[in-house]
Motif scaffolding. Structure first.
Motif, short mmCIF file in Angstrom:
data_model
loop_
_atom_site.label_atom_id
_atom_site.label_comp_id
_atom_site.label_asym_id
_atom_site.label_seq_id
_atom_site.Cartn_x
_atom_site.Cartn_y
_atom_site.Cartn_z
N ASP A 9 -3.49 63.29 17.35
CA ASP A 9 -4.35 62.68 16.33
C ASP A 9 -4.69 61.27 16.80
OD1 ASP A 9 -5.27 61.33 13.87
OD2 ASP A 9 -4.54 63.12 12.84
N ASN A 11 -5.12 58.79 15.10
CA ASN A 11 -4.46 57.84 14.21
C ASN A 11 -2.95 57.96 14.43
OD1 ASN A 11 -3.25 56.49 12.02
ND2 ASN A 11 -5.03 56.84 10.72
N HIS A 14 -0.61 59.12 11.56
CA HIS A 14 -0.52 60.56 11.29
C HIS A 14 0.42 61.24 12.28
CE1 HIS A 14 -4.75 60.27 9.29
NE2 HIS A 14 -3.78 59.99 8.44
N ILE A 18 3.88 63.21 11.04
CA ILE A 18 4.19 64.62 11.32
C ILE A 18 5.49 64.73 12.10
CG2 ILE A 18 3.43 66.65 12.63
CD1 ILE A 18 0.56 65.87 11.84
N ASP A 57 -5.76 67.20 15.47
CA ASP A 57 -6.82 66.59 14.66
C ASP A 57 -8.18 67.10 15.14
OD1 ASP A 57 -8.11 64.90 12.88
OD2 ASP A 57 -8.05 63.18 14.24
N LEU A 84 -5.70 69.65 11.78
CA LEU A 84 -5.52 68.58 10.80
C LEU A 84 -6.88 67.91 10.60
CD1 LEU A 84 -2.51 66.88 12.65
CD2 LEU A 84 -2.37 68.71 10.96
N THR A 85 -7.32 67.78 9.38
CA THR A 85 -8.63 67.16 9.15
C THR A 85 -8.79 66.74 7.69
OG1 THR A 85 -11.02 67.46 9.36
CG2 THR A 85 -9.73 69.37 8.67
N GLY A 86 -9.72 65.83 7.47
CA GLY A 86 -10.04 65.43 6.11
C GLY A 86 -11.24 66.20 5.58
N LYS A 105 -6.03 66.60 5.20
CA LYS A 105 -5.41 65.29 4.98
C LYS A 105 -5.75 64.77 3.57
CE LYS A 105 -5.89 64.08 9.87
NZ LYS A 105 -6.53 63.16 10.83
N PRO A 106 -4.88 63.97 2.98
CA PRO A 106 -3.58 63.51 3.49
C PRO A 106 -2.56 64.65 3.49
CG PRO A 106 -3.88 62.77 1.24
CD PRO A 106 -5.18 63.39 1.65
N ILE A 107 -1.71 64.65 4.50
CA ILE A 107 -0.76 65.74 4.68
C ILE A 107 0.52 65.43 3.89
CG2 ILE A 107 0.59 67.04 6.37
CD1 ILE A 107 -1.66 66.21 8.40
#
Length: 242
Positions: A9, A11, A14, A18, A57, A84-86, A105-107
């Motif tokens: 990711d 970021n 994140h 995880i 991500d 993983l994504t928004g 996200k948010p996870i």
């Protein structure tokens, strides 16, 4: 048994989150986390590591998660990929790559752990299937050869090829050591040198930095300093097991 988990990711928060979720779980495997922050970075690390699970991500600069997932799938057909994504805009592309799940996200920790529990079940199923088969398939230029694990004494890296040594023959095929290590079950085979992987049950004795194989005493396998302690520990563990 080792479970290799890649987290990618752009970021870092994140990635660390995880990793912390994973570390807080009571996982019945030796977990190795590969932490990366770009698709290019992940693919570069996978040149030197195998991978079982990937948390990936989608929205990243350079190679995005879909492009990275396609490249991972080319080499690791059994890898469990979780996106993983928004956003929900990439569902179809993720499905085409045969991703295992899609986390928005948010996870949240509770939701993540539920997905992780399903991942562990799937990982166990994949390993059980490979163990049940206990078959190594070799695709040469003109035929497909299937060898039972018990027929394989060792693998030897030879330039761009891998040599498979059995009791009475040697078969060559094009492959990298990295891909070989991903394909075989490490509960049956042990790496002892940069260029050698040996069948644990075929080891007769260890003489200094040399492995002597049962029934193939002339084929003596070197042990490098990097793998010496692991090989010795495995050998004594096998003696007591048998």
């Amino acid at each position: 048994m080792k479970l290799n988990i890649a987290i990618c990711d752009d970021n870092s928060i994140h990635v660390d989150l995880i990793k912390s979720y994973i570390e807080s779980m009571n996982i019945a495997y030796e977990v190795n986390c590969i932490l990366t922050y770009s698709g290019e970075g992940l693919l570069d690390k996978l040149k030197h590591n195998t991978v079982d699970v990937v948390f990936l991500d989608i929205e990243m600069k350079g190679l995005n998660g879909i492009q990275t997932g396609r490249k991972i799938r080319e080499e690791y057909k059994d890898a469990i990929i979780v996106y993983l994504t928004g956003y929900k805009d990439y569902t179809l592309e993720a499905f085409e790559i045969e991703s295992f799940h899609y986390l928005i996200k948010p996870i949240v920790e509770k939701k993540f752990k539920k997905v992780m529990e399903r991942i562990l079940i799937r990982f166990k199923e994949i390993k059980a299937l490979k163990e049940k088969m206990r078959i190594f398939s070799i695709q040469t230029k003109d035929k497909l050869i299937k060898l039972e694990y018990d027929d394989i004494y060792c693998f030897e890296k030879y330039f761009r090829k891998i040599k498979v040594h059995t009791l009475d023959q040697t078969i060559e095929f094009y492959a990298s050591m990295k891909n070989l290590l991903y394909e075989i079950d490490d509960s049956y085979f042990t790496r002892c040198h940069q260029s050698y992987v040996v069948n644990r049950d075929k080891i007769r004795e260890i003489q200094g930095n040399i492995i002597v194989l049962k029934g193939k005493e002339k084929l003596q396998i070197p042990i490098s300093r990097t793998y010496k302690q692991d090989v010795v520990d495995m050998f004594y563990e096998n003696l007591f097991k048998n």
